[in-house]
Structure formats: structure tokens, C-alpha cells
Design a protein around this motif. Sequence first.
Motif, PDB file in Angstrom:
ATOM      1  N   ASP A  99     130.548 -35.312 -10.342  1.00 12.70           N
ATOM      2  CA  ASP A  99     130.142 -34.576 -11.912  1.00 12.70           C
ATOM      3  C   ASP A  99     129.756 -33.143 -11.577  1.00 12.70           C
ATOM      4  O   ASP A  99     130.127 -32.260 -12.046  1.00 12.70           O
ATOM      5  N   ILE A 100     128.794 -33.030 -10.474  1.00  6.37           N
ATOM      6  CA  ILE A 100     128.239 -31.478 -10.214  1.00  6.37           C
ATOM      7  C   ILE A 100     129.567 -30.525  -9.913  1.00  6.37           C
ATOM      8  O   ILE A 100     129.757 -29.556 -10.269  1.00  6.37           O
ATOM      9  N   ILE A 101     130.455 -31.102  -8.823  1.00  6.18           N
ATOM     10  CA  ILE A 101     131.431 -30.397  -8.259  1.00  6.18           C
ATOM     11  C   ILE A 101     132.481 -30.052  -9.245  1.00  6.18           C
ATOM     12  O   ILE A 101     132.941 -28.826  -9.479  1.00  6.18           O
ATOM     13  N   GLY A 102     132.739 -30.818 -10.030  1.00  6.45           N
ATOM     14  CA  GLY A 102     133.759 -31.061 -11.496  1.00  6.45           C
ATOM     15  C   GLY A 102     133.202 -29.773 -12.308  1.00  6.45           C
ATOM     16  O   GLY A 102     134.213 -28.968 -12.596  1.00  6.45           O
ATOM     17  N   ALA A 103     131.896 -29.782 -12.653  1.00  4.21           N
ATOM     18  CA  ALA A 103     131.526 -28.662 -13.590  1.00  4.21           C
ATOM     19  C   ALA A 103     131.604 -27.428 -12.934  1.00  4.21           C
ATOM     20  O   ALA A 103     131.698 -26.380 -13.435  1.00  4.21           O
ATOM     21  N   ALA A 104     131.226 -27.367 -11.316  1.00  5.08           N
ATOM     22  CA  ALA A 104     131.282 -26.113 -10.821  1.00  5.08           C
ATOM     23  C   ALA A 104     132.692 -25.697 -10.894  1.00  5.08           C
ATOM     24  O   ALA A 104     132.972 -24.388 -10.908  1.00  5.08           O
ATOM     25  N   LEU A 105     133.729 -26.371 -10.447  1.00  4.23           N
ATOM     26  CA  LEU A 105     134.878 -25.851 -10.550  1.00  4.23           C
ATOM     27  C   LEU A 105     135.600 -25.541 -11.915  1.00  4.23           C
ATOM     28  O   LEU A 105     136.107 -24.771 -12.013  1.00  4.23           O
ATOM     29  N   VAL A 106     135.061 -26.040 -12.985  1.00  2.59           N
ATOM     30  CA  VAL A 106     135.573 -25.814 -14.348  1.00  2.59           C
ATOM     31  C   VAL A 106     134.804 -24.250 -14.720  1.00  2.59           C
ATOM     32  O   VAL A 106     135.775 -23.415 -15.105  1.00  2.59           O
ATOM     33  N   HIS A 107     133.656 -24.108 -14.037  1.00  2.42           N
ATOM     34  CA  HIS A 107     133.108 -22.671 -14.241  1.00  2.42           C
ATOM     35  C   HIS A 107     133.921 -21.578 -13.539  1.00  2.42           C
ATOM     36  O   HIS A 107     133.762 -20.582 -14.069  1.00  2.42           O
ATOM     37  N   ALA A 108     134.316 -22.282 -12.138  1.00  2.00           N
ATOM     38  CA  ALA A 108     134.881 -21.016 -11.525  1.00  2.00           C
ATOM     39  C   ALA A 108     136.470 -20.797 -12.300  1.00  2.00           C
ATOM     40  O   ALA A 108     136.667 -19.728 -12.146  1.00  2.00           O
ATOM     41  N   LEU A 109     137.096 -21.943 -12.749  1.00  2.00           N
ATOM     42  CA  LEU A 109     138.455 -21.703 -13.303  1.00  2.00           C
ATOM     43  C   LEU A 109     138.304 -20.807 -14.509  1.00  2.00           C
ATOM     44  O   LEU A 109     139.356 -20.495 -15.031  1.00  2.00           O
ATOM     45  N   MET A 110     137.108 -20.758 -15.210  1.00  2.00           N
ATOM     46  CA  MET A 110     137.068 -19.891 -16.378  1.00  2.00           C
ATOM     47  C   MET A 110     137.338 -18.392 -16.041  1.00  2.00           C
ATOM     48  O   MET A 110     138.248 -17.683 -16.828  1.00  2.00           O
ATOM     49  N   GLU A 111     137.222 -18.118 -14.882  1.00  2.00           N
ATOM     50  CA  GLU A 111     137.355 -16.723 -14.225  1.00  2.00           C
ATOM     51  C   GLU A 111     138.501 -16.549 -13.416  1.00  2.00           C
ATOM     52  O   GLU A 111     139.173 -15.560 -13.195  1.00  2.00           O
ATOM     53  N   ASN A 112     138.819 -17.753 -12.620  1.00  2.00           N
ATOM     54  CA  ASN A 112     139.949 -17.711 -11.621  1.00  2.00           C
ATOM     55  C   ASN A 112     141.462 -17.960 -12.237  1.00  2.00           C
ATOM     56  O   ASN A 112     141.591 -18.761 -13.312  1.00  2.00           O
ATOM     57  N   THR A 113     142.237 -16.812 -12.192  1.00  2.00           N
ATOM     58  CA  THR A 113     143.524 -16.998 -12.780  1.00  2.00           C
ATOM     59  C   THR A 113     144.742 -17.262 -12.001  1.00  2.00           C
ATOM     60  O   THR A 113     146.040 -17.110 -12.139  1.00  2.00           O
ATOM     61  N   SER A 114     144.344 -17.619 -10.706  1.00  2.00           N
ATOM     62  CA  SER A 114     145.548 -17.829  -9.647  1.00  2.00           C
ATOM     63  C   SER A 114     145.499 -19.378  -9.339  1.00  2.00           C
ATOM     64  O   SER A 114     146.752 -19.771  -8.887  1.00  2.00           O
ATOM     65  N   ILE A 115     144.729 -20.008  -9.606  1.00  2.00           N
ATOM     66  CA  ILE A 115     144.709 -21.641  -9.078  1.00  2.00           C
ATOM     67  C   ILE A 115     145.826 -22.236 -10.027  1.00  2.00           C
ATOM     68  O   ILE A 115     145.608 -22.310 -11.224  1.00  2.00           O
ATOM     69  N   GLU A 141     130.068 -24.418  -2.645  1.00  2.00           N
ATOM     70  CA  GLU A 141     130.127 -22.794  -2.193  1.00  2.00           C
ATOM     71  C   GLU A 141     131.640 -22.459  -2.457  1.00  2.00           C
ATOM     72  O   GLU A 141     132.011 -21.311  -2.729  1.00  2.00           O
ATOM     73  N   PHE A 142     132.664 -23.262  -2.054  1.00  2.00           N
ATOM     74  CA  PHE A 142     133.986 -23.025  -2.421  1.00  2.00           C
ATOM     75  C   PHE A 142     134.336 -22.859  -3.714  1.00  2.00           C
ATOM     76  O   PHE A 142     134.994 -21.819  -4.203  1.00  2.00           O
ATOM     77  N   ALA A 143     133.653 -23.464  -4.640  1.00  2.00           N
ATOM     78  CA  ALA A 143     133.884 -23.281  -6.043  1.00  2.00           C
ATOM     79  C   ALA A 143     133.184 -21.755  -6.439  1.00  2.00           C
ATOM     80  O   ALA A 143     133.663 -21.154  -7.121  1.00  2.00           O
ATOM     81  N   ARG A 144     132.031 -21.577  -5.699  1.00  2.00           N
ATOM     82  CA  ARG A 144     131.411 -20.468  -6.117  1.00  2.00           C
ATOM     83  C   ARG A 144     132.301 -19.160  -5.806  1.00  2.00           C
ATOM     84  O   ARG A 144     132.170 -18.031  -6.442  1.00  2.00           O
ATOM     85  N   GLN A 145     133.080 -19.330  -4.769  1.00  2.00           N
ATOM     86  CA  GLN A 145     133.891 -18.147  -4.337  1.00  2.00           C
ATOM     87  C   GLN A 145     135.281 -17.865  -5.252  1.00  2.00           C
ATOM     88  O   GLN A 145     135.715 -17.251  -4.970  1.00  2.00           O
ATOM     89  N   LEU A 146     135.664 -19.122  -5.822  1.00  2.00           N
ATOM     90  CA  LEU A 146     137.069 -19.073  -6.505  1.00  2.00           C
ATOM     91  C   LEU A 146     137.261 -17.954  -7.533  1.00  2.00           C
ATOM     92  O   LEU A 146     138.153 -17.307  -7.566  1.00  2.00           O
ATOM     93  N   PRO A 147     136.091 -17.430  -8.216  1.00  2.00           N
ATOM     94  CA  PRO A 147     136.529 -16.458  -9.108  1.00  2.00           C
ATOM     95  C   PRO A 147     136.825 -14.908  -8.173  1.00  2.00           C
ATOM     96  O   PRO A 147     137.274 -14.241  -8.959  1.00  2.00           O
ATOM     97  N   ARG A 148     136.302 -14.968  -6.899  1.00  2.00           N
ATOM     98  CA  ARG A 148     136.620 -13.612  -6.271  1.00  2.00           C
ATOM     99  C   ARG A 148     137.824 -13.726  -5.476  1.00  2.00           C
ATOM    100  O   ARG A 148     138.395 -13.008  -4.780  1.00  2.00           O
ATOM    101  N   ILE A 149     138.531 -14.958  -5.689  1.00  2.00           N
ATOM    102  CA  ILE A 149     139.803 -15.439  -4.827  1.00  2.00           C
ATOM    103  C   ILE A 149     141.100 -14.989  -5.785  1.00  2.00           C
ATOM    104  O   ILE A 149     141.041 -15.845  -6.676  1.00  2.00           O
ATOM    105  N   HIS A 150     142.022 -14.263  -5.383  1.00  2.00           N
ATOM    106  CA  HIS A 150     142.977 -13.927  -6.355  1.00  2.00           C
ATOM    107  C   HIS A 150     144.361 -14.275  -5.969  1.00  2.00           C
ATOM    108  O   HIS A 150     145.296 -14.106  -6.781  1.00  2.00           O
TER     109      HIS A 150
END
Length: 279
Positions: free
Chosen positions: A182-198, A153-162
Motif C-alpha cells: 500500500d505504501i509503495i503503491g501510493a508512492a508510485l502514484v505520487h511519482a507518476l503524477m509528475e513522471n511522463t515517461s513511464i 527511493e526508486f519511486a522518489r526519483q521517478l519524477p526526475r527520470i525522463h
Amino acid sequence: YSPQITSYLLSNPRIEHLMVESLYIGQAERLSYEEYTRLGYIIARSVQLKDLDLDLPFDDEAYELFEGVANAINIEDLYLNGARRQKLYEAIECDGPLTRLLQNPQNQLKKLTLTRLGLRDEHLIAIAQVLPASRLQYFDFSHNSIQSEGMLEFARQLPRIHTLTMFESQPNPWEWQESARDIIGAALVHALMENTSIRSMFCLDSFPNAAPLLWYYTTLNCAGRPLLRSSQPIPDGLWPLVLERGGCPAGYDESRFGTAEHQAVFFLLQTFPTILSFR
């Protein structure tokens, strides 16, 4: 800090607020309901207080303390460390004082540390869902009881966090299972495709498969990827000012940044704005 100072604060009714920017309160013994209420009242009225560190036994009476902290909108750095109690968990749930503080548009909180509190998935989920409305830049939820559900859920919210630039999530039980990593790592990669702040995450070693892509996207964010949201060409002479405004100073400290980050800056400038559509 000393126990005598805490005792003086709680026993002197003439003290309405503190004229300090930093306050650490550590207490091994439990406080009474009245003492927690008084402490929360003083904290809420101390408008110059920026850095608050509470290391307390957060038993059932401590809820009133959190009500005071929720009204301390000038705090920029909040550190909580203490015993695991039900009232502490209630303070962090979706309608609790701490989540209300994060949702308050007037709050100045930039750094939040919640360690060794026994937080579970539902607590991280409640915080993650309000982070898009916050100004938080650093979030440490290590040394708790977070499983894969909370991390996803934290990863799912990352694209909306600026505003969030760094988070610490380990150790936590989610990293004990390879399949969960592995699942969490893939979710974080997907999130960081959109997140530009982390720009930094202290858990890359937990994701051997996803680590290269996670490093790639955080490096691009360090180099100024948020600037690529603009499609207008930028004159060469303005790049130092633009990079600085975008959170990427033109001058790098070699002790902090390596050659890879310099190469990332050059790559961004050379390919701008083509990389905007790269995935």
C-alpha cells in the motif's frame, strides 16, 4: 556461444576486440583474476558491441570484469545474471563501475537487466539516484532481495527520470507484506503524477488499491502526455508529426494497444491543454 569460444577468447592474446553486435558469455566454472581482466579488456574495446549478456559466477575476481564493462560506452543492452558475491555488490554501489557507466554522458545504455543477483535496497538506491542522468529506457531488477526502502527511493526519483519507459520489479520481498504494498503503491502514484515517461510497469497486480491510478497515468503517458508540457496550441494538421516526435505514433497496432489507449489519445486532444494542471 560455446565454452570453446570463451576459452579461445581468453587464451588468444592476439584478440584485442570483437567485431560483433551481440555477445552472450555463460560460464559455470569460476574464472581467474587474469581471465576476468582479459574479458573486461576485450569488452571495453569492442566498439561495435551493442548487446551484452553475462551469465557468470561473479566471485571476488570478477570486479575487474565490471571495470571493463564500465568503459564499454557503446553497449545498449546489458544483462547480468550470476552468483551472489560481495564484489558484484561493490560494482553496483554508488561509486562502483556500473553506476559510473550510467553516469557517463557518453554511454548508450538503454536496457539494463539485473536479475537473480541478490541485490538489496542499498544497490537499488545507488542505481535509482543516478538514473536521472542516464538514457535508460528499460530497467529490470526482479528476482532479487529488494524491500520497501529501495522501492520508495526508486519511486522518489521517478519524477526526475525522463527516459525510462518500463520497469520490472517483481518478484521481490517487498510484495510479501500488504502494508508495504500500500505504501509503495501510493508512492508510485505520487511519482507518476509528475513522471511522463513511464508507459508500462509489470507490478500493477501487487497494488490493488493504487492500480487504477497507476494504469491511468501510464495510459496517459502512452497517449502522449509529455506533449502537454507545451502551452502553445498545435494546428490539427501537425498532430500526427507531433505525436510521433513525442513518442506516440499516430498509427496504433491493435495487437499492442486496446481501445482504452485510443480513448486516452482522444481525451488528450479534446482537453488540451486543460489537463496539464489536473491531479
